[in-house]
Design a protein around this motif. Sequence first.
Motif, PDB file in Angstrom:
ATOM      1  N   ASP A 177     -34.709 101.957  52.035  1.00  0.00           N
ATOM      2  CA  ASP A 177     -33.368 101.708  51.433  1.00  0.00           C
ATOM      3  C   ASP A 177     -33.234 100.351  50.733  1.00  0.00           C
ATOM      4  O   ASP A 177     -32.143  99.830  50.562  1.00  0.00           O
ATOM      5  CB  ASP A 177     -32.271 101.849  52.508  1.00  0.00           C
ATOM      6  N   LYS A 178     -34.335  99.741  50.349  1.00  0.00           N
ATOM      7  CA  LYS A 178     -34.224  98.516  49.541  1.00  0.00           C
ATOM      8  C   LYS A 178     -33.926  98.863  48.081  1.00  0.00           C
ATOM      9  O   LYS A 178     -34.369  99.906  47.588  1.00  0.00           O
ATOM     10  CB  LYS A 178     -35.526  97.702  49.605  1.00  0.00           C
ATOM     11  N   VAL A 179     -33.162  98.041  47.420  1.00  0.00           N
ATOM     12  CA  VAL A 179     -32.820  98.276  46.002  1.00  0.00           C
ATOM     13  C   VAL A 179     -34.060  98.053  45.167  1.00  0.00           C
ATOM     14  O   VAL A 179     -34.752  97.025  45.312  1.00  0.00           O
ATOM     15  CB  VAL A 179     -31.696  97.319  45.539  1.00  0.00           C
ATOM     16  N   LEU A 180     -34.384  99.043  44.350  1.00  0.00           N
ATOM     17  CA  LEU A 180     -35.573  98.959  43.512  1.00  0.00           C
ATOM     18  C   LEU A 180     -35.352  97.979  42.348  1.00  0.00           C
ATOM     19  O   LEU A 180     -34.261  97.436  42.139  1.00  0.00           O
ATOM     20  CB  LEU A 180     -35.934 100.349  43.001  1.00  0.00           C
ATOM     21  N   GLU A 181     -36.396  97.801  41.527  1.00  0.00           N
ATOM     22  CA  GLU A 181     -36.318  96.858  40.418  1.00  0.00           C
ATOM     23  C   GLU A 181     -35.296  97.286  39.365  1.00  0.00           C
ATOM     24  O   GLU A 181     -34.789  96.441  38.625  1.00  0.00           O
ATOM     25  CB  GLU A 181     -37.689  96.727  39.763  1.00  0.00           C
ATOM     26  N   CYS A 182     -34.989  98.612  39.317  1.00  0.00           N
ATOM     27  CA  CYS A 182     -34.013  99.066  38.313  1.00  0.00           C
ATOM     28  C   CYS A 182     -32.619  98.582  38.641  1.00  0.00           C
ATOM     29  O   CYS A 182     -31.762  98.531  37.781  1.00  0.00           O
ATOM     30  CB  CYS A 182     -34.039 100.596  38.221  1.00  0.00           C
ATOM     31  N   GLY A 183     -32.357  98.216  39.976  1.00  0.00           N
ATOM     32  CA  GLY A 183     -31.059  97.722  40.384  1.00  0.00           C
ATOM     33  C   GLY A 183     -30.039  98.810  40.588  1.00  0.00           C
ATOM     34  O   GLY A 183     -28.881  98.519  40.881  1.00  0.00           O
ATOM     35  N   ILE A 184     -30.446 100.090  40.475  1.00  0.00           N
ATOM     36  CA  ILE A 184     -29.498 101.206  40.604  1.00  0.00           C
ATOM     37  C   ILE A 184     -29.866 102.061  41.821  1.00  0.00           C
ATOM     38  O   ILE A 184     -29.015 102.358  42.666  1.00  0.00           O
ATOM     39  CB  ILE A 184     -29.485 102.058  39.319  1.00  0.00           C
TER      40      ILE A 184
END
Length: 916
Positions: A424-431
């Motif tokens: 559940d970490k936010v990926l590099e896309c930020g979405i």
Amino acid sequence: MEASWRQVAGGRGRARGRATAAPSSGNGIHLRGAGGGREKGSAGAAGPGPSPRGAATSAAAGSSARRSPAGSEALQTYVACELMSQRKFEEIKKANQAAAKKLVEEHFSSSSEEEGDEDFEGKRGKIVANTFTSYTTQTDGDMRELERTRQYVHEAFQAGAMTCLICIASVKRNQAVWSCSGCFCIFHMPCIQKWAKDSQFLVSSPLTDDDFGKRDYPWPCPKCRFEYKRSDTPSRYYCYCGKVEDPPLDPWLVPHSCGQVCEREFKPPCGHKCLLLCHPGPCPPCPKMVTTTCYCKKAKPVPRRCSAKEWACQLPCGRKLLCGQHKCENPCHAGNCLPCPRVSRQKCVCGKQVAERSCASPLWHCDQVCGKTLPCGNHTCEQVCHVGACGECPRSGKRFCPCQKSKFSLPCTEDVPTCGDSCDKVLECGIHRCSQRCHRGPCETCRQEVEKHCRCGKHTKRMPCHKPYLCETKCVKMRDCQKHQCRRKCCPGNCPPCDQNCGRTLGCRNHKCPSVCHRGSCYPCPETVDVKCSCGNTKVTVPCGRERTTRPPKCKEQCSRPPTCHHTSQEKHRCHFGSCPPCHQPCQKVLEKCGHLCPAPCHDQALIKQTGRHQPTGPWEQPLEPEFIQTALPCPPCQVPIPTECLGKHEVSPLPCHAIGPYSCKRVCGRTLGCQNHTCMKECHKVTEIDTCVGKNKAGPECLQCEEGCSKSRPLGCPHPCVLPCHPGECPPCVQMLRIKCHCKITSLYVECRKITKADVNEKNLLSCCKNQCPKELPCGHRCKEMCHPGECPFNCNQKVKLRCPCKRIKKELQCNKVRENQISIECDTTCKEMKRKASEIKEAEAKAALEEEKRRQQAELEAFENRLKGRRKKNRKKDEVAVELTLWQKYKYYLLPACTVVVLVFAWYIVHDVA
């Protein structure tokens, strides 16, 4: 040869005439323009003047106006046209006069005009130098700071040195200017106002309507970029010190100066004010004298200039350095002491290494890892050389799993396990979030497909989330320069500043703008150009672009060009452009005929007008050959004076060498003729000397022969000429009879001329006497009794004359001379007095009778008047029905009127009687 020399003189005269007429051609054009209006006006104003045609027209118009109404209308129209013409003429005349006055003011107020010769400029430079000498004569004045002020003051006086960098034009004396407070550059007031307005508009134009007017956008100086606020935009013309608005033009002051003391604060401030008169440029260093000590405070206080009050005594400083062990050995200096320059062996912070280092930096770190065992006993310190304790083990205490959701308490020797939950970490896309289980290391890239908008927002596309979407559409918006388009692919709207070069030609017309493409006017060209003289030794530095209108400086060096004539060296003259002036040294060539040296000015390059030159048909045809050419002329005839005697040996005159020979001096010969009375009147001629004619003044056979009569002076009183021809010696006595009048002017006497001329006064009186009685009358009216005599007659008349008393009754005979002298007089006797009294009584009786007769006549007239007045009053009473009460005068006037008349008559008679 003489003709060629006349051509040279004529050519020089014509060339000189053209040279002298050329400078006045410009003024002549303008003045002819002003005068042309006057000529045109005078021609137009000739109608109202007394010209015959105008008079005839006016007379005809007047006669027609008297004959018909149409003639009067024509006359009025004619007069109106004449008045309108006169009014237009006056308007044109005033406009021409105003234009001429403005031209003269601009001509004399221009700072580009020469303001004096070299001597005056030298004196002006000495005055400026002497003004600033007192700033540096005492105690080490700073010449570097003073040089800027001196340069500005010198440029203010120098012709054409002050230039506005915005318009690249000279700053004139009578123009309003503004001076920058940062660089002290001078600009025209309209130029700097336009510059400030354009700069503020360009800065504020990209803003929205909401932001406009809320911020105070600055504007920069065109030269030094010093920023000013909107409120600092110049609106009025002040002097340099800012005290006087619109300073008047004064030729004895610095241009644009008020002439008062500057009184501006010095920079840096020291508490004193500038003492110079209002001046351009920065204020000079403070010249006040203050007493101050050196930097190290060891020397005694000395008086120095306030601008150079900080000084060093050159003794060792002696202050303790930061190392705490050594003292400063540098000479007395300002500010903090330098770090200690000595070297010593010092340990690093961790104490593992020892090295020789500067005493000023005792703390230093080596490059080794600390390696000390941590308190856990299982691990070592991994920090590089450090100060203090190493701290606790970083693996001790509670630790989180990789997804940061679970916490574990484990020994430092064991690793933290994964919790098994989703990452559940936010990926590099930020979405989106990571869908994997809790794991070590970084999360993988986002692979979900989404519908993405491009960066400019014009296109959409379905694609993996981790890939960026950039369309191929190029941005068409204008960049901040408002000249070039953005042309960037898929531009989000924040177009970058224009990165192209401006490339526009600057105001100097020599360089292009090196700045990045921008809006508005380009900054002035920062380059300067050296305008040099012909030899290049003297130069003046001007802003780029002014070299085309700036005259070269006056060089004081001598011209080094070789001579173009036969002389070995040319005349000394200053450095110049163009050809050297004609050589005026003496020719000094040896003449062939006489061997003298030619004294004429050098004529190797004489200016000769060409003869037989093709004349152009009209002004459209250009002349093929020059009108004057330079050519070498032969030496003129020798003019060395040679003493030469004339034919008649009157004088010795210096004649030119080329004209030596017998000559006549044009004087009269002047030699004495044989008569010994006259001289030869022929023009100077050759005289043959013979033995009988000894002497320089004796006449020769070539001289004239005397044919005149005797012209010697006659004796006083002899009117007869000498009977002999012109002769030497005395004339014979005159024997002719001379007719003279006697003393009484009646009888004519004949006497020999020699007797009358040789006689004395008494003999002349005897010869002029006619022996008759004198016919002259005495003042008394009787005839003179003396014989014919000269002069006035004696007054001794003895004839008898009759004398009467005042009343003419008594009569006596007496001698004339006694009566004239008032010695005898006859008085009236008693009989005469009695007769006089009776005559007066008769006159009084006659006057009294006449007075009584006058009274009777007046009484009769008064009675007649009263009778006529009574008849009228009776008629008036009958007509009146109402009775009127009479006054006292009306009742008793018939009695009072005669009584008053009698009283008046008696009073008049009494007055007349008293007067008589």
